[in-house]
Each structure stands twice: as structure tokens, then as C-alpha cells.
Design a protein around this motif. Structure first.
Motif, PDB file in Angstrom:
ATOM      1  N   ALA A  84     -24.611  15.252  31.801  1.00  0.00           N
ATOM      2  CA  ALA A  84     -23.926  15.360  33.089  1.00  0.00           C
ATOM      3  C   ALA A  84     -22.879  14.249  33.218  1.00  0.00           C
ATOM      4  CB  ALA A  84     -24.929  15.286  34.233  1.00  0.00           C
ATOM      5  N   ARG A  85     -23.221  13.054  32.801  1.00  0.00           N
ATOM      6  CA  ARG A  85     -22.271  11.933  32.850  1.00  0.00           C
ATOM      7  C   ARG A  85     -21.114  12.170  31.889  1.00  0.00           C
ATOM      8  NH1 ARG A  85     -23.049   6.551  30.887  1.00  0.00           N
ATOM      9  NH2 ARG A  85     -21.328   5.549  31.896  1.00  0.00           N
ATOM     10  N   GLN A  86     -21.430  12.638  30.681  1.00  0.00           N
ATOM     11  CA  GLN A  86     -20.394  12.950  29.689  1.00  0.00           C
ATOM     12  C   GLN A  86     -19.444  14.017  30.226  1.00  0.00           C
ATOM     13  OE1 GLN A  86     -21.805  14.177  25.701  1.00  0.00           O
ATOM     14  NE2 GLN A  86     -20.420  15.906  25.927  1.00  0.00           N
ATOM     15  N   ASP A  87     -19.996  15.078  30.807  1.00  0.00           N
ATOM     16  CA  ASP A  87     -19.165  16.148  31.364  1.00  0.00           C
ATOM     17  C   ASP A  87     -18.311  15.629  32.521  1.00  0.00           C
ATOM     18  OD1 ASP A  87     -20.207  17.927  29.513  1.00  0.00           O
ATOM     19  OD2 ASP A  87     -21.564  18.913  30.930  1.00  0.00           O
ATOM     20  N   GLY A  88     -18.865  14.694  33.296  1.00  0.00           N
ATOM     21  CA  GLY A  88     -18.089  14.095  34.381  1.00  0.00           C
ATOM     22  C   GLY A  88     -16.870  13.355  33.848  1.00  0.00           C
ATOM     23  N   GLY A 142     -20.078  -0.707  26.518  1.00  0.00           N
ATOM     24  CA  GLY A 142     -19.948  -0.357  25.104  1.00  0.00           C
ATOM     25  C   GLY A 142     -18.511  -0.080  24.704  1.00  0.00           C
ATOM     26  N   PRO A 143     -18.307   0.201  23.432  1.00  0.00           N
ATOM     27  CA  PRO A 143     -16.945   0.474  22.958  1.00  0.00           C
ATOM     28  C   PRO A 143     -16.419   1.850  23.361  1.00  0.00           C
ATOM     29  CG  PRO A 143     -18.502   0.703  21.150  1.00  0.00           C
ATOM     30  CD  PRO A 143     -19.277   0.195  22.340  1.00  0.00           C
ATOM     31  N   PHE A 144     -17.339   2.756  23.757  1.00  0.00           N
ATOM     32  CA  PHE A 144     -16.939   4.126  24.090  1.00  0.00           C
ATOM     33  C   PHE A 144     -17.274   4.429  25.551  1.00  0.00           C
ATOM     34  CE2 PHE A 144     -18.294   4.193  19.540  1.00  0.00           C
ATOM     35  CZ  PHE A 144     -17.016   4.183  19.016  1.00  0.00           C
ATOM     36  N   LEU A 145     -16.850   5.580  26.019  1.00  0.00           N
ATOM     37  CA  LEU A 145     -17.098   5.955  27.409  1.00  0.00           C
ATOM     38  C   LEU A 145     -18.591   5.991  27.739  1.00  0.00           C
ATOM     39  CD1 LEU A 145     -14.432   8.775  27.810  1.00  0.00           C
ATOM     40  CD2 LEU A 145     -14.442   6.559  28.965  1.00  0.00           C
ATOM     41  N   MET A 146     -19.386   6.428  26.778  1.00  0.00           N
ATOM     42  CA  MET A 146     -20.829   6.547  26.988  1.00  0.00           C
ATOM     43  C   MET A 146     -21.583   5.380  26.347  1.00  0.00           C
ATOM     44  SD  MET A 146     -21.073   9.312  28.807  1.00  0.00           S
ATOM     45  CE  MET A 146     -22.826   9.569  28.745  1.00  0.00           C
ATOM     46  N   GLY A 147     -20.957   4.230  26.283  1.00  0.00           N
ATOM     47  CA  GLY A 147     -21.606   3.057  25.699  1.00  0.00           C
ATOM     48  C   GLY A 147     -21.364   2.986  24.208  1.00  0.00           C
ATOM     49  N   ASP A 148     -22.453   3.028  23.446  1.00  0.00           N
ATOM     50  CA  ASP A 148     -22.345   2.925  21.985  1.00  0.00           C
ATOM     51  C   ASP A 148     -22.182   4.282  21.307  1.00  0.00           C
ATOM     52  OD1 ASP A 148     -22.552   0.173  21.997  1.00  0.00           O
ATOM     53  OD2 ASP A 148     -24.742   0.219  21.913  1.00  0.00           O
ATOM     54  N   ARG A 149     -22.184   5.351  22.074  1.00  0.00           N
ATOM     55  CA  ARG A 149     -22.160   6.699  21.498  1.00  0.00           C
ATOM     56  C   ARG A 149     -20.815   7.380  21.723  1.00  0.00           C
ATOM     57  NH1 ARG A 149     -26.936  11.101  22.494  1.00  0.00           N
ATOM     58  NH2 ARG A 149     -26.137  12.701  21.098  1.00  0.00           N
ATOM     59  N   LEU A 150     -20.146   7.729  20.626  1.00  0.00           N
ATOM     60  CA  LEU A 150     -18.883   8.463  20.687  1.00  0.00           C
ATOM     61  C   LEU A 150     -19.190   9.924  21.015  1.00  0.00           C
ATOM     62  CD1 LEU A 150     -15.748   8.176  19.944  1.00  0.00           C
ATOM     63  CD2 LEU A 150     -16.409   9.205  17.773  1.00  0.00           C
ATOM     64  N   LEU A 176      -7.964  -0.045  27.923  1.00  0.00           N
ATOM     65  CA  LEU A 176      -7.705   1.261  27.302  1.00  0.00           C
ATOM     66  C   LEU A 176      -6.863   1.112  26.040  1.00  0.00           C
ATOM     67  CD1 LEU A 176      -7.203   3.615  30.377  1.00  0.00           C
ATOM     68  CD2 LEU A 176      -9.214   3.382  28.905  1.00  0.00           C
ATOM     69  N   SER A 177      -5.994   0.125  25.980  1.00  0.00           N
ATOM     70  CA  SER A 177      -5.249  -0.137  24.741  1.00  0.00           C
ATOM     71  C   SER A 177      -6.205  -0.547  23.634  1.00  0.00           C
ATOM     72  CB  SER A 177      -4.211  -1.243  24.956  1.00  0.00           C
ATOM     73  OG  SER A 177      -3.214  -0.814  25.832  1.00  0.00           O
ATOM     74  N   ASP A 178      -7.141  -1.439  23.949  1.00  0.00           N
ATOM     75  CA  ASP A 178      -8.154  -1.864  22.965  1.00  0.00           C
ATOM     76  C   ASP A 178      -9.025  -0.686  22.548  1.00  0.00           C
ATOM     77  OD1 ASP A 178      -7.127  -4.419  23.249  1.00  0.00           O
ATOM     78  OD2 ASP A 178      -8.754  -5.103  24.576  1.00  0.00           O
ATOM     79  N   TYR A 179      -9.401   0.120  23.527  1.00  0.00           N
ATOM     80  CA  TYR A 179     -10.227   1.302  23.282  1.00  0.00           C
ATOM     81  C   TYR A 179      -9.524   2.257  22.308  1.00  0.00           C
ATOM     82  CZ  TYR A 179     -12.123   5.932  24.594  1.00  0.00           C
ATOM     83  OH  TYR A 179     -12.642   7.193  24.586  1.00  0.00           O
TER      84      TYR A 179
END
Length: 195
Positions: A84-88, A142-150, A176-179
Motif C-alpha cells: 500500500a505504501r509502495q503504491d502510494g 534508506g537509499p530508496f523510497l521504501m528504505g533499503d528495498r528497491l 533527489l540528485s543523490d538518489y
């Protein structure tokens, strides 16, 4: 083996990148929008399209969701809070990043000249900057939107950030540039860009 219809500098890049991340074999038909190959697979002529065992799928996000679910990678399981968070995140990016960039493209070179409103791009650039700050406020540690999981949300955002640079919208948030730099060094990202 999957067949991906669409040129790489388009939303087809998202699907191609995901296929590389998932380690799935595919062939690509480098077809532009409204080309005979695109129209053969999608009556609207839009790209990308993906052929899987004779079935044609359209819309980059729908294709990515299908592939991620089918191969149990780059996504959280349907029916979970993580999903649900990912879809958001995915929907926020589609609404506030992709849609803004698409509107700018339409008023730059897609719509008939007499229907374009070039002045709208200043407002769209402002909207895009505002969306960046709202997104950064929602990102975790984390490094990704969902923490450590791409996930596929990262693929959509990574594509939109690259598109923004090409469209001269720029990235106003240093995070976001670093991301984006983190995403660009991934082997799957490089492989999708290279071919």
C-alpha cells in the motif's frame, strides 16, 4: 522471452530497466509512438507494450506491476502495508512528476502548434519543484523510497528525474540528485540505457 515494443528514450525505459533488474530475457522492438509496430500492439499507438506468451500488455506502470508480481521481485506482496505504501509512492510520482513532465512535453512538441500554450511551462516547473519537496518529506532514511528495498516506485521516479533533466526542469532537491546518482550506477540501469 518477453517482447518489449518501444524506443528506449520513452516510458519503455522503465520496463526495460525492470526486466534487467529481474534478470528476465527480452527482445526489444525499437518502435516509436504511432509507428506501425506500436499500432499493431496498441490501437492507441502508445508505447510501451509488452508481449508475454501472445498476450499484449500496455501502460508502463501496469506492465511493471505485472512483471514484479509475476517474478516476485521489486515489489511488496499485494495486500500488505508495504505494498500500500509502495503504491502510494507510485501514484504520487505518476500524478505529480510524470503528469507534469508529460504536460510540458505536450505543450512543447506533441499538440498541434495552435493548441500549445508554451507559457504553461513556468507553472509546471514550479509544480515540479513543489512536488520534489513534498516527496522528500515523505522519504525514509534508506537509499530508496521504501528504505533499503528497491521497488517499481523507484524505477518510475528514477525515469522521471532523468526526464526532468532532459526537459530542463532540473532537480531542486539535493537529496533527489543523490538518489538519482545512486540509481544510475546500478548495473541494470546501465544495461537498460546501453542497449
Amino acid at each position: 522471452m518477453y517482447t518489449l515494443i518501444g524506443v528506449t528514450p520513452s516510458r519503455a525505459f522503465r520496463v526495460k530497466w525492470l526486466l534487467e533488474e529481474l534478470g528476465q530475457p527480452y527482445e526489444q522492438i525499437n518502435a516509436g509512438p504511432h509507428s506501425p509496430e506500436a499500432l499493431e500492439h496498441n490501437p492507441s499507438g502508445k508505447i510501451p507494450a509488452l508481449v508475454d506468451d501472445g498476450a499484449v500488455l500496455t501502460d508502463s506502470t501496469a506492465i511493471m506491476t505485472y512483471l514484479a508480481d509475476k517474478h516476485d521481485g521489486m515489489t511488496f506482496k499485494a495486500g500488505t502495508l508495504g505494498r500500500a505504501r509502495q503504491d502510494g509512492f507510485t501514484n504520487l510520482i505518476l500524478d505529480e512528476f510524470d503528469a507534469v513532465l508529460w504536460s510540458a512535453a505536450r505543450h512543447s512538441f506533441i499538440l498541434p502548434k495552435d493548441k500549445r500554450v508554451p507559457e504553461i511551462k513556468d507553472t509546471l516547473k514550479w509544480e515540479f519543484a513543489e512536488a520534489q519537496s513534498r516527496l522528500v518529506a515523505q522519504m525514509g532514511d534508506g537509499p530508496f523510497l521504501m528504505g533499503d528495498r528497491l521497488t517499481i516506485a523507484d524505477v518510475v521516479l528514477g525515469h522521471c528525474l532523468g526526464w526532468a533533466i532532459t526537459a530542463k526542469f532540473g532537480i531542486t532537491e539535493p537529496r533527489l540528485s543523490d538518489y538519482l546518482n545512486t540509481l544510475k550506477v546500478r548495473p541494470a540501469y546501465k544495461a537498460a540505457r546501453a542497449s
